[in-house]
Design a protein around this motif. Structure first.
Motif, mmCIF file in Angstrom:
data_model
loop_
_atom_site.group_PDB
_atom_site.id
_atom_site.type_symbol
_atom_site.label_atom_id
_atom_site.label_comp_id
_atom_site.label_asym_id
_atom_site.label_seq_id
_atom_site.Cartn_x
_atom_site.Cartn_y
_atom_site.Cartn_z
ATOM 1 N N GLY A 21 13.694 35.464 61.229
ATOM 2 C CA GLY A 21 13.844 34.951 59.871
ATOM 3 C C GLY A 21 13.786 33.431 59.835
ATOM 4 O O GLY A 21 13.149 32.843 58.953
ATOM 5 N N VAL A 147 4.868 43.212 55.930
ATOM 6 C CA VAL A 147 6.223 42.810 55.565
ATOM 7 C C VAL A 147 6.268 42.388 54.097
ATOM 8 O O VAL A 147 7.152 42.790 53.348
ATOM 9 C CB VAL A 147 6.727 41.662 56.482
ATOM 10 C CG1 VAL A 147 8.019 41.076 55.951
ATOM 11 C CG2 VAL A 147 6.897 42.147 57.915
ATOM 12 N N ALA A 148 5.293 41.587 53.676
ATOM 13 C CA ALA A 148 5.259 41.117 52.286
ATOM 14 C C ALA A 148 5.133 42.267 51.306
ATOM 15 O O ALA A 148 5.796 42.273 50.255
ATOM 16 C CB ALA A 148 4.120 40.122 52.103
ATOM 17 N N THR A 150 6.226 45.258 51.580
ATOM 18 C CA THR A 150 7.459 46.025 51.446
ATOM 19 C C THR A 150 8.594 45.184 50.861
ATOM 20 O O THR A 150 9.461 45.730 50.190
ATOM 21 C CB THR A 150 7.913 46.615 52.796
ATOM 22 O OG1 THR A 150 8.103 45.566 53.735
ATOM 23 C CG2 THR A 150 6.910 47.614 53.311
ATOM 24 N N GLN A 151 8.565 43.899 51.090
ATOM 25 C CA GLN A 151 9.659 43.046 50.639
ATOM 26 C C GLN A 151 9.417 42.374 49.287
ATOM 27 O O GLN A 151 10.358 42.036 48.593
ATOM 28 C CB GLN A 151 9.939 41.946 51.677
ATOM 29 C CG GLN A 151 10.464 42.466 52.977
ATOM 30 C CD GLN A 151 11.780 43.195 52.802
ATOM 31 O OE1 GLN A 151 12.683 42.723 52.146
ATOM 32 N NE2 GLN A 151 11.877 44.389 53.382
ATOM 33 N N LEU A 152 8.169 42.159 48.931
ATOM 34 C CA LEU A 152 7.875 41.397 47.720
ATOM 35 C C LEU A 152 7.347 42.251 46.591
ATOM 36 O O LEU A 152 6.942 41.735 45.558
ATOM 37 C CB LEU A 152 6.867 40.283 48.040
ATOM 38 C CG LEU A 152 7.295 39.306 49.140
ATOM 39 C CD1 LEU A 152 6.206 38.300 49.415
ATOM 40 C CD2 LEU A 152 8.598 38.600 48.758
#
Length: 153
Positions: A21, A147-148, A150-152
């Motif tokens: 992170g 990642v983006a 799923t997260q954004l």
């Protein structure tokens, strides 16, 4: 004055370098610095650029949609759109669905600006990823996109 160099030999930095992170945060800061330095000549910032890129993929959007899609505060969107209108890169038009609402659309001048920034964006990416070979760059991009998504979303 350039960004502070990271001394990976410092014990406290070795600990931070195990934190994914933190590394993403530092790279995001560096990416923003490089891109903002390029955009500075035009008077724009990365937030303006992101808004223009979003508009380039649509036929126009309500300001509240821009806020939710880009993750910006609604009051920030108003100022960003004002800036882009002053430059002639975007304009507010009545919404075809609701004449009381206004949609923001990209102008031909805004499209030309984006075309002109493509090469600079590639230079920023090349600077950030200079230590990676093409296959590693592809892998990194694929993983970051995953990642983006799923997260954004």
């Amino acid at each position: 004055m350039g960004p502070a160099l990271i001394d990976a030999q410092e014990p406290w930095m070795r600990t931070l370098h195990t934190d994914t992170g933190y590394l993403l945060y530092r790279l995001g800061l560096r990416s923003g610095q490089l891109f903002n330095a390029f955009l500075q000549e035009s008077g724009l910032r990365l937030r303006h650029y992101a808004l223009l890129r979003f508009l380039a993929t649509s036929e126009g959007a309500l300001q509240r949609e821009l806020s939710s899609r880009l993750g910006y505060d609604p009051s920030a969107i108003v100022g960003l759109v004002d800036d882009l209108e002053k430059l002639g890169f975007a304009e507010r038009r009545p919404s075809p669905d609701d004449r009381r609402s206004r949609i923001v659309v990209l102008t031909p001048k805004g499209r030309a600006f984006l075309r002109d920034t493509d090469e600079a964006g590639l230079r920023v990416t090349n600077t950030l990823l200079q230590g990676l070979d093409p296959a590693e760059r592809d892998t990194l991009h694929t993983l970051l996109r995953k990642v983006a998504e799923t997260q954004l979303s």
